[in-house]
Design a protein around this motif. Sequence first.
Motif, mmCIF file in Angstrom:
data_model
loop_
_atom_site.group_PDB
_atom_site.id
_atom_site.type_symbol
_atom_site.label_atom_id
_atom_site.label_comp_id
_atom_site.label_asym_id
_atom_site.label_seq_id
_atom_site.Cartn_x
_atom_site.Cartn_y
_atom_site.Cartn_z
ATOM 1 N N GLN A 81 79.258 55.326 -21.554
ATOM 2 C CA GLN A 81 79.778 56.073 -20.421
ATOM 3 C C GLN A 81 78.962 57.329 -20.196
ATOM 4 O O GLN A 81 78.535 57.985 -21.162
ATOM 5 N N GLY A 82 78.754 57.637 -18.936
ATOM 6 C CA GLY A 82 78.033 58.858 -18.601
ATOM 7 C C GLY A 82 76.878 58.579 -17.656
ATOM 8 O O GLY A 82 76.697 57.449 -17.170
ATOM 9 N N GLU A 85 74.203 55.269 -17.386
ATOM 10 C CA GLU A 85 74.779 54.290 -18.295
ATOM 11 C C GLU A 85 74.281 52.872 -17.995
ATOM 12 O O GLU A 85 74.068 52.070 -18.928
ATOM 13 N N ASN A 337 73.529 56.580 -30.428
ATOM 14 C CA ASN A 337 73.390 57.761 -29.571
ATOM 15 C C ASN A 337 72.057 58.465 -29.800
ATOM 16 O O ASN A 337 71.473 59.031 -28.867
ATOM 17 N N ASP A 350 69.332 62.423 -18.106
ATOM 18 C CA ASP A 350 70.506 62.842 -18.857
ATOM 19 C C ASP A 350 71.049 61.639 -19.627
ATOM 20 O O ASP A 350 71.042 60.502 -19.128
ATOM 21 N N PRO A 352 73.818 59.226 -21.510
ATOM 22 C CA PRO A 352 75.231 58.852 -21.627
ATOM 23 C C PRO A 352 75.640 58.786 -23.098
ATOM 24 O O PRO A 352 74.840 59.065 -23.985
ATOM 25 N N THR A 353 76.884 58.391 -23.350
ATOM 26 C CA THR A 353 77.415 58.349 -24.713
ATOM 27 C C THR A 353 77.844 56.939 -25.083
ATOM 28 O O THR A 353 78.497 56.252 -24.289
#
Length: 410
Positions: A81-82, A85, A337, A350, A352-353
């Motif tokens: 998510q993020g 993604e 991650n 950027d 995501p996680t």
Amino acid sequence: MFWQKKVEKKNFRRPAWRDKMQGALGYPESSKGQPQLEYMDELAPPYGLEYYRKMKTNDPVVGGLMLHMENIMRNMKWRIQGPNEELIIDMFNSFPGGISWMNFDLASALTYGFYIGEEIWDYRDGKVWLKDISPRFQPTIIAIDDENGNVRQQTTTGNFLMPYSKVVHHMVISENRSPYGVSILRHLYKPYYYKISIEASEMVGYDRDLSGVPMMSAPEGFDFTRTDPDSPNYDPETAATLEWALDTVTGIRKDTLTGIVKPDGWKFEIIRGENRTSVPTNETISRYNNEMTAGVLQNFISLGGFASTNNANVEANIKNFLRACDAYGQATASTYNNVIKKICELNNLDAPTFKFSPVNQESIESLASFFSRMVKNGVITPTTTLEKELLEISDFTFDDDPSNRKELPD
């Protein structure tokens, strides 16, 4: 201001101890990246890791238990998510076997103590693309992050260097930051060693009872001193005759020799004990199976023994097992991650996680069924609380009366 003048007057300096390390990790290293924490040479990495592989592949109890635990980790549900993604999901799904097989590879750290995977990169559609994380067999890794920042690998096809920055290094249990980690099978070495020793002795005993001990008697007057090359009486023909006799008694097995032709005067016979005794090895082997089973589970949970077996604690301790699964899942998610962060840094994006969903009780039903089968077949006995609790999941009853026990699930 006053406080500024006070500092200037004392000529304040940063203490030297704040700027450099004053101690060391304390364990010996033949070179950086090769810590020597294992005091038993036969278990010392990297070559000693083969022993854990033997334990996992040769022993049905350890192997079955580890396979079920690894499958729990392999089948954990994941999500990303993020920002960006979709890009990361596409990359991970493009791995050979997808995340499911990647989880299985990472779960090998339970057996060996660590996992090393080499990142394989590509360039696609203007993006730096991670197309695979290829596992590297742990017993071939002779150094991790050495003095030159490399992972050194020694195989039958050659020696290889991989930059540490280009590998995925995963551990679940570590000691003093050793890059080799700690196998959850480490504490099983003693019961496993004794178990296989007893089994080997038992098989020798069966062989002697069934086949007997072959014996060859030399004829009267046979001079054994003539078979010794250092003896002044040495005779090559006599030495050859003795060698024939030795070859015969060592080779007379049902799968090698079915009959012999002997010279005149030599006597051949099979000796079988008339008052053979039976040593009750089954109970001892079952006890070692229990120790190994409890060892794997309790090392996995890292909570030690359980003090109570009453029903009030069954649900709580099963939750402890599930929390242990989640803890290992979080460690694996942390590794993912780190990979995602590297991908996004290379693409100036950027990150995501990556997360795993919590493991539920249904996920360990297959493990519970494995235990119930082991108990029914007499391989182990439910002597530890956790084993009993896992059997509770499979609806297995612990009534002392066998007629009251429920049937095992298919």
